[in-house]
Design an enzyme around this catalytic site. Structure first.
Site, short mmCIF file in Angstrom:
data_model
loop_
_atom_site.label_atom_id
_atom_site.label_comp_id
_atom_site.label_asym_id
_atom_site.label_seq_id
_atom_site.Cartn_x
_atom_site.Cartn_y
_atom_site.Cartn_z
N ASP A 35 0.82 -1.21 0.00
CA ASP A 35 0.00 0.00 0.00
C ASP A 35 0.85 1.25 0.00
OD1 ASP A 35 -2.35 -1.36 0.04
OD2 ASP A 35 -2.60 -1.25 2.22
N LYS A 56 -3.75 3.26 -2.97
CA LYS A 56 -4.38 4.47 -3.50
C LYS A 56 -3.40 5.62 -3.36
CE LYS A 56 -9.12 3.37 -2.36
NZ LYS A 56 -9.31 2.74 -1.07
N MET A 168 -8.97 8.23 9.32
CA MET A 168 -9.49 8.77 8.05
C MET A 168 -10.50 9.88 8.33
SD MET A 168 -9.91 5.14 6.05
CE MET A 168 -10.47 4.23 7.48
C1 SAM Z 1 -6.98 2.74 5.45
S1 SAM Z 1 -6.62 3.12 7.11
C2 SAM Z 1 -5.50 1.83 7.50
C3 SAM Z 1 -5.23 1.68 8.96
C4 SAM Z 1 -4.18 0.62 9.27
N1 SAM Z 1 -4.64 -0.68 8.85
C5 SAM Z 1 -3.78 0.60 10.74
O1 SAM Z 1 -4.08 -0.36 11.45
O2 SAM Z 1 -3.11 1.55 11.18
C6 SAM Z 1 -5.63 4.54 6.93
C7 SAM Z 1 -5.73 5.47 8.13
O3 SAM Z 1 -4.90 5.00 9.17
C8 SAM Z 1 -4.43 6.08 9.92
N2 SAM Z 1 -2.95 6.04 9.91
C9 SAM Z 1 -2.18 5.14 9.29
N3 SAM Z 1 -0.87 5.36 9.55
C10 SAM Z 1 -0.84 6.43 10.36
C11 SAM Z 1 0.22 7.15 11.00
N4 SAM Z 1 1.50 6.81 10.84
N5 SAM Z 1 -0.10 8.20 11.80
C12 SAM Z 1 -1.39 8.56 11.98
N6 SAM Z 1 -2.42 7.91 11.40
C13 SAM Z 1 -2.16 6.87 10.61
C14 SAM Z 1 -4.99 7.35 9.29
O4 SAM Z 1 -6.18 7.68 9.97
C15 SAM Z 1 -5.27 6.88 7.90
O5 SAM Z 1 -6.27 7.67 7.29
#
Ligand code: SAM
Length: 252
Positions: A35, A56, A168
């Site tokens: 991803d 994406k 998100m």
């Molecule tokens: C499609 S979701 C995937 C989440 C992922 N599977 C997880 O467990 O962290 C994507 C969202 O995860 C959050 N996210 C992922 N990495 C992040 C990071 N390093 N810092 C803050 N938020 C993060 C944000 O809210 C982002 O919009």
């Protein structure tokens, strides 16, 4: 020879937060489908593998889920060791469940390697414990996106009952703040934004629900993934971290 698929969580960003099982799966992989949020240094752990970006990216056409599922099945049927590398934990808003179902239905052997989810690691990295004795007896993880489903959940929640982590949800932060305030949540309820957690570009803001809608994200951070955190536990960051956490950068 039949192949094998590993649905692997890459953790929140810093490759040091990959699990040993994830590192091992990457080392053995022939093919890695990853991803957008996955750090390039994690991919370096798969030196033998062919790599495909299937995530994406803003403004570009992305590969649909059915195609990703088909690539996983095809890779395994060709006898390859396939790693599907997903940000955080594969089963937390990552569509990992859909991929696992597709693999099970296709009769492909697979495993799930859980990852450190940004939902918990993000707040922790900003000095915010998602639960804290006397302050929060639980933590609720919600998405700010599809159909504003968060509304019915937040609307039913007694204010200050649990910590709320919204993923998100950066674009909806003003709407979320307004919604909660309209339902009687206190304007001084501590709130935080945690962006790019555990990455070198990590940025965070701490303030309160009343200020959340107007909290500004610096231009050079707008591409980072981020979390909205609501709850008294945000105030704990003040007491346990002083220098490392970037503090109240910009409030309009
Ligand atoms: C499609 S979701 C995937 C989440 C992922 N599977 C997880 O467990 O962290 C994507 C969202 O995860 C959050 N996210 C992922 N990495 C992040 C990071 N390093 N810092 C803050 N938020 C993060 C944000 O809210 C982002 O919009």
């Amino acid at each position: 020879v039949s192949g094998f698929v590993s649905l692997v969580g890459a953790g929140p960003g810093d490759p040091d937060l990959l699990t040993l099982a994830a590192a091992r799966a990457l080392e053995r992989a022939d093919l890695v489908l990853h991803d957008a949020l996955v750090d390039g240094r994690a991919l370096d752990l798969a030196p033998r593998a062919q790599r495909f970006f299937v995530g994406k990216r803003a403004g570009r056409h992305s590969i649909d889920q059915a195609t990703i599922n088909a690539l996983l099945v095809r890779g395994a049927r060709r006898g390859r060791r396939v790693v599907r590398l997903k940000a955080g934990d594969p089963f937390v808003f990552g569509r990992g469940g859909e991929e696992a179902i597709a693999l099970a239905e296709a009769g492909v052997a697979f495993e799930v390697i859980p990852g450190v989810s940004s939902a918990l690691a993000g707040p922790a990295s900003a000095g915010i414990p998602v639960t804290h004795r006397g302050l929060a007896s639980g933590c609720l993880v919600l998405t700010g996106q599809p159909d504003r489903a968060w509304r019915s959940v937040l609307g039913a929640l007694p204010p200050r009952s649990v910590t709320v982590v919204l993923m998100m949800a950066l674009g909806a932060r003003a709407e979320i703040a307004r919604f909660a305030l309209d339902r009687g949540w206190p304007a001084d309820l501590p709130a935080a934004l945690v962006l790019g957690a555990t990455s070198p570009r990590a940025w965070s803001w701490r303030g309160d629900l009343g200020g959340l809608g107007a909290a500004e994200i610096p231009a050079d951070c707008k591409d980072l993934p981020g979390l909205v955190v609501l709850g008294d536990v945000v105030g704990v960051a003040e007491r346990i971290r002083t220098e490392e956490v970037p503090r109240d950068h910009a409030i309009a």
